[in-house]
Design an enzyme around this catalytic site. Sequence first.
Site, mmCIF file in Angstrom:
data_model
loop_
_atom_site.group_PDB
_atom_site.id
_atom_site.type_symbol
_atom_site.label_atom_id
_atom_site.label_comp_id
_atom_site.label_asym_id
_atom_site.label_seq_id
_atom_site.Cartn_x
_atom_site.Cartn_y
_atom_site.Cartn_z
ATOM 1 N N ARG A 1 10.452 19.256 -20.133
ATOM 2 C CA ARG A 1 10.503 18.112 -19.405
ATOM 3 C C ARG A 1 9.237 17.233 -19.512
ATOM 4 O O ARG A 1 9.237 16.202 -19.587
ATOM 5 C CB ARG A 1 10.777 18.247 -17.922
ATOM 6 C CG ARG A 1 12.182 19.036 -17.715
ATOM 7 C CD ARG A 1 12.277 19.093 -16.234
ATOM 8 N NE ARG A 1 12.564 17.745 -15.484
ATOM 9 C CZ ARG A 1 12.830 17.511 -14.267
ATOM 10 N NH1 ARG A 1 12.779 18.620 -13.361
ATOM 11 N NH2 ARG A 1 12.722 16.285 -13.763
ATOM 12 N N GLN B 1 17.527 11.755 -17.749
ATOM 13 C CA GLN B 1 16.418 10.966 -17.069
ATOM 14 C C GLN B 1 15.452 11.384 -17.531
ATOM 15 O O GLN B 1 14.904 12.472 -17.472
ATOM 16 C CB GLN B 1 16.996 10.897 -15.461
ATOM 17 C CG GLN B 1 15.929 10.280 -14.631
ATOM 18 C CD GLN B 1 16.430 10.281 -13.258
ATOM 19 O OE1 GLN B 1 17.061 9.468 -12.607
ATOM 20 N NE2 GLN B 1 15.729 11.405 -12.510
ATOM 21 N N SER C 1 16.060 5.262 -1.584
ATOM 22 C CA SER C 1 16.163 3.769 -2.296
ATOM 23 C C SER C 1 16.250 2.752 -1.383
ATOM 24 O O SER C 1 15.743 1.841 -1.486
ATOM 25 C CB SER C 1 17.386 3.879 -3.693
ATOM 26 O OG SER C 1 17.143 4.812 -4.472
ATOM 27 N N MET D 1 9.868 0.783 -11.091
ATOM 28 C CA MET D 1 10.155 0.630 -9.478
ATOM 29 C C MET D 1 8.906 1.131 -8.738
ATOM 30 O O MET D 1 7.832 1.964 -9.250
ATOM 31 C CB MET D 1 11.337 1.696 -9.298
ATOM 32 C CG MET D 1 11.134 2.997 -9.525
ATOM 33 S SD MET D 1 12.267 4.144 -8.738
ATOM 34 C CE MET D 1 12.146 3.966 -6.935
ATOM 35 N N LYS E 1 7.701 2.475 -4.567
ATOM 36 C CA LYS E 1 7.919 2.720 -3.281
ATOM 37 C C LYS E 1 7.680 1.827 -2.199
ATOM 38 O O LYS E 1 6.260 1.250 -2.141
ATOM 39 C CB LYS E 1 7.481 4.375 -2.729
ATOM 40 C CG LYS E 1 7.956 5.295 -3.610
ATOM 41 C CD LYS E 1 9.653 5.524 -3.143
ATOM 42 C CE LYS E 1 10.043 6.889 -3.400
ATOM 43 N NZ LYS E 1 10.296 6.947 -4.889
ATOM 44 N N TYR F 1 13.862 0.837 -16.360
ATOM 45 C CA TYR F 1 13.489 -0.048 -15.220
ATOM 46 C C TYR F 1 12.468 0.601 -14.464
ATOM 47 O O TYR F 1 12.002 1.698 -14.636
ATOM 48 C CB TYR F 1 14.596 -0.275 -14.176
ATOM 49 C CG TYR F 1 15.245 0.968 -13.576
ATOM 50 C CD1 TYR F 1 14.575 1.358 -12.491
ATOM 51 C CD2 TYR F 1 16.290 1.666 -14.111
ATOM 52 C CE1 TYR F 1 15.227 2.726 -11.678
ATOM 53 C CE2 TYR F 1 16.683 2.807 -13.542
ATOM 54 C CZ TYR F 1 16.275 3.300 -12.351
ATOM 55 O OH TYR F 1 16.547 4.541 -11.692
#
Length: 249
Positions: free
Chosen positions: A131, A185, A223, A147, A149, A145
């Site tokens: 990973r 992902q 989210s 993002m 918090k 995208y």
Amino acid sequence: MNEAAKTLDGWYSLHLFYAIDFEKWRTLSADEQSTMINDFNAYLSSLEEIHEANKGSHAFYNITGQKADLMLWLLRPTMDELNALETKLNKLPISDYLIPTYSYVSVIELSNYLAKDSDEDPYENPYIKARLYPEVPRSPYVCFYPMDKRREGNDNWYMLDMAERRELMKSHGMIGRSYAGIVKQFITGSVGFDDYEWGVTLFSDDILQFKKLVYEMRFDEVSARYGEFGSFFVGTLLDDEKFKSLMHV
């Protein structure tokens, strides 16, 4: 002060987005265009050699919409190597016809929110290594995208203690795992590297799954209360022949 999440960090990441200046491109002769395309494909071939040797990886996509025409995602062990690859690309003759529209600098990241206690070196765990140092898939479709918090009033992620954040991330992660085998992902951390805190890169054989996954996650508290999102970029896979076809005028 609340406990900060610890991260395992892998390859450094650079997303590059370009628009093609077709107006200038059309002024070139067919031979000039062909030479520049071949030079660019040779550059991609050198990236593919590193990808096959598992010393880095990359992805090359045709972006849909007017935000960009091309996305090149580069992964390397050091930021210096990313700088060198970007500079090499900028020196190619075809770069005179590519207009930079966006870029994103980050590093492949795994947080300790869902980690299990263990005495082993996580960097020696085959699952974790795969990973942190991934082989980027050649899926037909991509979505990227950035993002953050949220840090506003009562909806401040960084004012929650570790136990609260861990529990929220557990339920959040369950949604992502429900798309295992459907959407691949990659999370890249960008605190101190770019304008947002994370980048999310998704791959799938079915572009509609991006909409379904992101929409479902919007209803999760992580989210719904704490997520802030930047621009979304979606596109289709490019190879040598598809790139030649794209550049044909």
